[in-house]
Design a protein around this motif. Structure first.
Motif, short mmCIF file in Angstrom:
data_model
loop_
_atom_site.label_atom_id
_atom_site.label_comp_id
_atom_site.label_asym_id
_atom_site.label_seq_id
_atom_site.Cartn_x
_atom_site.Cartn_y
_atom_site.Cartn_z
N UNK A 41 14.81 24.79 -14.63
CA UNK A 41 14.22 23.99 -15.69
C UNK A 41 13.91 22.60 -15.15
N UNK A 42 13.05 21.89 -15.85
CA UNK A 42 12.68 20.55 -15.42
C UNK A 42 12.16 19.71 -16.58
N UNK A 43 11.52 18.61 -16.22
CA UNK A 43 10.95 17.70 -17.21
C UNK A 43 9.48 17.47 -16.88
N UNK A 44 8.70 17.20 -17.92
CA UNK A 44 7.27 16.94 -17.77
C UNK A 44 6.92 15.72 -18.58
N UNK A 45 6.17 14.79 -17.99
CA UNK A 45 5.75 13.57 -18.68
C UNK A 45 4.24 13.42 -18.56
N UNK A 46 3.59 13.02 -19.65
CA UNK A 46 2.19 12.61 -19.63
C UNK A 46 2.15 11.13 -19.98
N UNK A 47 1.49 10.36 -19.12
CA UNK A 47 1.46 8.91 -19.28
C UNK A 47 0.01 8.47 -19.33
N UNK A 48 -0.39 7.82 -20.43
CA UNK A 48 -1.76 7.29 -20.57
C UNK A 48 -1.82 5.93 -19.87
N UNK A 49 -2.83 5.75 -19.05
CA UNK A 49 -3.00 4.52 -18.27
C UNK A 49 -4.36 3.91 -18.54
N UNK A 50 -4.42 2.59 -18.53
CA UNK A 50 -5.72 1.93 -18.60
C UNK A 50 -5.67 0.64 -17.80
N UNK A 51 -6.82 0.21 -17.34
CA UNK A 51 -6.92 -1.03 -16.59
C UNK A 51 -6.48 -0.95 -15.14
N UNK A 52 -6.33 0.26 -14.61
CA UNK A 52 -5.93 0.46 -13.22
C UNK A 52 -6.94 1.36 -12.51
N UNK A 53 -7.15 1.10 -11.22
CA UNK A 53 -7.96 2.06 -10.47
C UNK A 53 -7.03 3.19 -10.01
N UNK A 54 -7.61 4.21 -9.39
CA UNK A 54 -6.85 5.40 -9.05
C UNK A 54 -5.66 5.08 -8.14
N UNK A 55 -5.86 4.27 -7.12
CA UNK A 55 -4.76 3.99 -6.19
C UNK A 55 -3.67 3.14 -6.85
N UNK A 56 -4.05 2.21 -7.72
CA UNK A 56 -3.04 1.43 -8.46
C UNK A 56 -2.24 2.33 -9.40
N UNK A 57 -2.94 3.25 -10.07
CA UNK A 57 -2.27 4.18 -10.98
C UNK A 57 -1.29 5.05 -10.21
N UNK A 58 -1.73 5.59 -9.07
CA UNK A 58 -0.87 6.45 -8.25
C UNK A 58 0.37 5.68 -7.83
N UNK A 59 0.19 4.48 -7.32
CA UNK A 59 1.32 3.67 -6.85
C UNK A 59 2.28 3.33 -8.00
N UNK A 60 1.73 2.94 -9.14
CA UNK A 60 2.56 2.56 -10.28
C UNK A 60 3.37 3.75 -10.81
N UNK A 61 2.73 4.89 -10.96
CA UNK A 61 3.41 6.05 -11.51
C UNK A 61 4.41 6.63 -10.50
#
Length: 80
Positions: A38-58
């Motif tokens: 078993x595990x966990x799953x998260x969906x996180x809505x992001x705005x104001x970030x480019x793809x690389x910033x989003x990847x790094x932040x998440x």
């Protein structure tokens, strides 16, 4: 943009909830199941970030908040 984070126990870490699920589904007549993890799953809505910033932040969020890196591993997917 949306981030998906999948967190699961590392292989070799005992998963009693997975074992309980496996036992339950076998009692319900499902066969051919050799293991359940078993595990966990998260969906996180992001705005104001480019793809690389989003990847790094998440990635940082997954490491520091969403998972226990001693016993869990995680995978991050970023959707535009």
């Amino acid at each position: 943009m949306k981030a998906k984070v999948y967190v699961s126990l590392k292989s070799g870490v005992l998963d009693p909830q997975g074992k309980a699920i496996q036992h339950s589904v076998e009692l319900l007549g499902f066969s051919g199941i050799s293991d359940v993890r078993q595990g966990k799953y998260f969906e996180i809505a992001l705005e104001g970030l480019d793809h690389s910033q989003a990847q790094e932040s998440v990635e940082r969020m997954a490491l520091e908040v969403l998972s226990n890196p001693i016993i869990e591993e995680y995978r991050v997917e970023i959707e535009s």
